[in-house]
Design a protein around this motif. Structure first.
Motif, PDB file in Angstrom:
ATOM      1  N   CYS A 236      -9.218  -6.343 -59.206  1.00 52.72           N
ATOM      2  CA  CYS A 236      -9.975  -7.356 -58.458  1.00 52.72           C
ATOM      3  C   CYS A 236     -11.357  -7.567 -59.079  1.00 52.72           C
ATOM      4  N   TYR A 237     -11.951  -6.508 -59.597  1.00 54.30           N
ATOM      5  CA  TYR A 237     -13.259  -6.625 -60.238  1.00 54.30           C
ATOM      6  C   TYR A 237     -13.178  -7.517 -61.472  1.00 54.30           C
ATOM      7  N   ARG A 238     -12.147  -7.332 -62.287  1.00 62.72           N
ATOM      8  CA  ARG A 238     -12.000  -8.195 -63.457  1.00 62.72           C
ATOM      9  C   ARG A 238     -11.806  -9.653 -63.035  1.00 62.72           C
ATOM     10  N   MET A 239     -11.083  -9.863 -61.958  1.00 64.35           N
ATOM     11  CA  MET A 239     -10.859 -11.232 -61.484  1.00 64.35           C
ATOM     12  C   MET A 239     -12.142 -11.870 -60.969  1.00 64.35           C
ATOM     13  N   LEU A 240     -12.994 -11.084 -60.327  1.00 67.74           N
ATOM     14  CA  LEU A 240     -14.133 -11.633 -59.588  1.00 67.74           C
ATOM     15  C   LEU A 240     -15.482 -11.402 -60.254  1.00 67.74           C
ATOM     16  N   GLY A 241     -15.625 -10.315 -61.026  1.00 66.02           N
ATOM     17  CA  GLY A 241     -16.898  -9.997 -61.657  1.00 66.02           C
ATOM     18  C   GLY A 241     -17.901  -9.348 -60.738  1.00 66.02           C
ATOM     19  N   SER A 242     -17.527  -9.100 -59.490  1.00 69.87           N
ATOM     20  CA  SER A 242     -18.432  -8.527 -58.493  1.00 69.87           C
ATOM     21  C   SER A 242     -17.845  -7.234 -57.949  1.00 69.87           C
ATOM     22  N   PHE A 243     -18.612  -6.147 -58.026  1.00 74.39           N
ATOM     23  CA  PHE A 243     -18.155  -4.852 -57.508  1.00 74.39           C
ATOM     24  C   PHE A 243     -17.959  -4.913 -55.999  1.00 74.39           C
ATOM     25  N   ALA A 244     -18.916  -5.493 -55.289  1.00 74.23           N
ATOM     26  CA  ALA A 244     -18.839  -5.558 -53.827  1.00 74.23           C
ATOM     27  C   ALA A 244     -17.656  -6.404 -53.375  1.00 74.23           C
ATOM     28  N   GLU A 245     -17.450  -7.550 -54.017  1.00 77.23           N
ATOM     29  CA  GLU A 245     -16.328  -8.409 -53.647  1.00 77.23           C
ATOM     30  C   GLU A 245     -15.002  -7.729 -53.955  1.00 77.23           C
ATOM     31  N   ALA A 246     -14.942  -6.971 -55.040  1.00 72.54           N
ATOM     32  CA  ALA A 246     -13.712  -6.260 -55.386  1.00 72.54           C
ATOM     33  C   ALA A 246     -13.355  -5.247 -54.297  1.00 72.54           C
ATOM     34  N   GLU A 247     -14.362  -4.541 -53.781  1.00 72.15           N
ATOM     35  CA  GLU A 247     -14.105  -3.616 -52.678  1.00 72.15           C
ATOM     36  C   GLU A 247     -13.525  -4.344 -51.479  1.00 72.15           C
TER      37      GLU A 247
END
Length: 330
Positions: A35-46
């Protein structure tokens, strides 16, 4: 999922919360990296991993066993990310002069958490988190891709999924996957730094990188702006996501830092803690302002180092210190 019995999967699909929890937790870390690779955001990936597990629980009866439970979770996670990107469309902010665009939502991913996503003896399907697919420059380049092309590239080139499985996950044809991958690769080549192929491979940080990081932190603590300048390449770049601000060139960067670090208007004394994020060297910076007794968390500087010189500094705020297991004060 060779090490998870069919009985456990059957129980999870039937509504056994304990069995379901055991299965999904096995894949939490690798799904968060995805999810982090898809979004670029650590918080959003969580957040999206939590959304993935919620969707999986609600739709557990749709798991028909035609693929592994892991692949089923990846499908849900990918679609959750695509839904999120559709609801929150965004584009990198262009910079003049051929400089890489600014990804204002970019956040770092601590290496201590990346290491948890590495394959263990009981997780043979997990993928090693290679430096080339997690470094900040790669994340920035990937954010230029349309969401579905991004998903294709990550599934095919990063996770190594076959075209047929990728097509099944995205519910498209194999021909569509192949053409999307070609376009994604072409865009990526345009957006990645030209010398990226010369960077150190994945694995332990090089001693040269460690030494440059030590010198960088020592210079910061001494407020020695001249020493910092000597560590930088002439065309270095400085950015501070989410602020759409940037400074290009060693002299301009050092000039902007000098006021805060030295002289009558200096902010105070700095202390630095070495950390590693996105397989890159970084410094967690603490500041003791005049009149205070404690050093308080202020920023994280992520360094890109080529040929022993700092070519880029990406600075993030103190809100990310907890993700690195760092205290708020020293």
């Amino acid at each position: 999922m060779s090490s998870v019995g069919t009985d456990t999967v059957a129980a999870a699909v039937a509504g056994d919360e304990s069995a379901f929890g055991r299965i999904v937790e096995r894949h939490r870390n690798e799904l968060q990296v995805h999810c982090y690779r898809m979004l670029g955001s650590f918080a959003e990936a969580e957040d999206l991993v939590q959304e993935t597990f919620l969707r999986a629980w609600r739709r557990r009866e749709t798991y028909a066993g035609r693929s592994t439970f892991r692949a089923w979770l990846y499908k849900i996670a990918t679609n959750a990310c695509l839904d999120h990107l559709e609801r929150h469309p965004r584009q990198p902010v262009p910079r003049p002069g051929g400089l890489p665009a600014e990804v204002t939502w970019l956040q770092p991913y601590p290496d201590r958490l990346l290491d948890r996503a590495a394959p263990g003896a009981d997780e043979p399907d997990a993928v090693v988190v290679e430096r080339e697919t997690i470094e900040l420059a790669f994340l920035v380049a990937v954010q230029h891709l349309p969401p579905r092309q991004r998903a294709v590239l990550i599934l095919r080139d990063v996770l190594g999924w076959p075209a047929a499985e990728t097509a099944d996950l995205l519910e498209v044809t194999v021909a569509s996957v192949n053409s999307g991958l070609q376009r994604a690769r072409a865009t990526l080549r345009e957006k990645l730094p030209p010398r990226r192929t010369e960077w150190a491979p994945a694995g332990a940080p090089s001693e040269r990188e460690r030494e440059v990081l030590r010198q960088f932190m020592a210079a910061c603590e001494r407020a020695d702006v001249a020493a910092l300048g000597a560590l930088m390449r002439e065309d270095a770049l400085f950015t501070m996501p989410p602020e759409p601000e940037w400074i290009h060139g060693r002299d301009a960067i050092i000039s902007s830092w000098a006021t805060a670090m030295a002289g009558p208007d200096a902010w105070g004394d700095f202390r630095c803690v070495p950390i590693w994020t996105n397989r890159q060297p970084a410094a967690a910076n603490y500041l003791r302002r005049r009149g205070n007794t404690q050093f308080r968390a202020v920023t994280i500087d992520v360094l890109r180092i080529e040929d022993g010189l700092v070519t880029e500094v990406v600075t993030f705020g103190s809100e990310l210190f907890p993700a690195f297991g760092l205290p708020a004060t020293l």
